[in-house]
Design a protein around this motif. Structure first.
Motif, PDB file in Angstrom:
ATOM      1  N   THR A 181       5.213  13.448  -2.105  1.00  0.00           N
ATOM      2  CA  THR A 181       6.272  12.211  -2.566  1.00  0.00           C
ATOM      3  C   THR A 181       5.440  10.529  -2.223  1.00  0.00           C
ATOM      4  O   THR A 181       4.801  10.873  -1.683  1.00  0.00           O
ATOM      5  CB  THR A 181       7.127  12.140  -1.600  1.00  0.00           C
ATOM      6  N   VAL A 182       4.801  10.433  -2.852  1.00  0.00           N
ATOM      7  CA  VAL A 182       4.566   8.883  -2.913  1.00  0.00           C
ATOM      8  C   VAL A 182       5.096   7.628  -2.270  1.00  0.00           C
ATOM      9  O   VAL A 182       6.226   7.449  -2.956  1.00  0.00           O
ATOM     10  CB  VAL A 182       4.120   8.285  -4.244  1.00  0.00           C
ATOM     11  N   ARG A 183       5.401   7.251  -1.673  1.00  0.00           N
ATOM     12  CA  ARG A 183       5.866   6.106  -0.681  1.00  0.00           C
ATOM     13  C   ARG A 183       5.180   5.503   0.160  1.00  0.00           C
ATOM     14  O   ARG A 183       4.072   4.808  -0.495  1.00  0.00           O
ATOM     15  CB  ARG A 183       6.890   6.820   0.203  1.00  0.00           C
ATOM     16  N   LEU A 217       6.020   5.747   6.016  1.00  0.00           N
ATOM     17  CA  LEU A 217       5.570   6.312   6.318  1.00  0.00           C
ATOM     18  C   LEU A 217       5.608   7.761   7.698  1.00  0.00           C
ATOM     19  O   LEU A 217       4.751   6.280   8.529  1.00  0.00           O
ATOM     20  CB  LEU A 217       4.365   7.543   5.332  1.00  0.00           C
ATOM     21  N   LEU A 218       5.230   8.814   8.607  1.00  0.00           N
ATOM     22  CA  LEU A 218       4.711   8.703   9.398  1.00  0.00           C
ATOM     23  C   LEU A 218       3.141   9.388   9.411  1.00  0.00           C
ATOM     24  O   LEU A 218       2.442   9.689   8.417  1.00  0.00           O
ATOM     25  CB  LEU A 218       5.116   9.862  10.210  1.00  0.00           C
ATOM     26  N   ARG A 219       2.710   8.258  10.808  1.00  0.00           N
ATOM     27  CA  ARG A 219       1.534   8.543   9.863  1.00  0.00           C
ATOM     28  C   ARG A 219       0.812   8.987  11.367  1.00  0.00           C
ATOM     29  O   ARG A 219       1.339   8.918  12.459  1.00  0.00           O
ATOM     30  CB  ARG A 219      -0.198   7.002  10.160  1.00  0.00           C
ATOM     31  N   VAL A 220      -0.626  10.169  10.941  1.00  0.00           N
ATOM     32  CA  VAL A 220      -1.132  11.367  11.727  1.00  0.00           C
ATOM     33  C   VAL A 220      -2.659  11.053  12.314  1.00  0.00           C
ATOM     34  O   VAL A 220      -3.018  10.731  11.171  1.00  0.00           O
ATOM     35  CB  VAL A 220      -0.786  12.712  11.982  1.00  0.00           C
ATOM     36  N   VAL A 221      -3.485  10.248  13.157  1.00  0.00           N
ATOM     37  CA  VAL A 221      -5.295  10.132  13.188  1.00  0.00           C
ATOM     38  C   VAL A 221      -5.502  10.951  13.638  1.00  0.00           C
ATOM     39  O   VAL A 221      -5.019  11.652  14.683  1.00  0.00           O
ATOM     40  CB  VAL A 221      -4.739   8.591  12.823  1.00  0.00           C
ATOM     41  N   PRO A 234       0.810  -0.957   0.236  1.00  0.00           N
ATOM     42  CA  PRO A 234      -0.219   0.032  -0.147  1.00  0.00           C
ATOM     43  C   PRO A 234       1.263   1.671  -0.208  1.00  0.00           C
ATOM     44  O   PRO A 234       1.593   1.357   1.136  1.00  0.00           O
ATOM     45  CB  PRO A 234      -0.405  -0.176   1.217  1.00  0.00           C
ATOM     46  N   GLN A 235       0.359   1.925  -1.031  1.00  0.00           N
ATOM     47  CA  GLN A 235       0.967   3.871  -0.907  1.00  0.00           C
ATOM     48  C   GLN A 235       0.724   4.421  -0.549  1.00  0.00           C
ATOM     49  O   GLN A 235      -0.916   4.502  -0.372  1.00  0.00           O
ATOM     50  CB  GLN A 235       2.008   3.660  -2.427  1.00  0.00           C
TER      51      GLN A 235
END
Ligand SMILES: [Zn+2]
Length: 92
Positions: free
Chosen positions: A14-16, A21-25, A5-6
């Motif tokens: 930027t797609v990674r 990536l760091l996730r903020v929720v 999953p990207q």
């Protein structure tokens, strides 16, 4: 081949791989939190694991808030900056 999953960084776009990536929720309770496991439920926004993206994004937190569909308070932004920068510091 299984595709990972990207997601794109809300700061530099930027797609990674999601795992990079760091996730903020925003939790169902409406609280903004750094999600190091990527497993919290809620609406997420993603940032690169680098200081430039984190600080740039938190400075203009309006964009992040838009991604999160919820405005952030100054205190929430300070707390997030602390957790996010703390997290990338651990990578070193
Ligand atoms: Zn980025």
């Amino acid at each position: 081949m299984k595709k990972k999953p990207q997601r794109s960084c809300v700061s530099c776009r930027t797609v990674r791989d999601k795992s990079e990536l760091l996730r903020v929720v925003v939790t169902p309770e409406g609280e903004v939190a750094f999600d190091p496991t990527g497993k919290l439920s809620g609406r997420g926004a993603y940032l690169c694991r680098n200081e430039a993206c984190i600080t740039a994004e938190l400075k203009k937190a309006a964009k992040l808030s838009k991604g999160l569909k919820k405005p952030l308070t100054d205190e929430e932004i300070r707390e997030l900056a602390k957790s996010l920068l703390g997290s990338i510091a651990e990578d070193k």
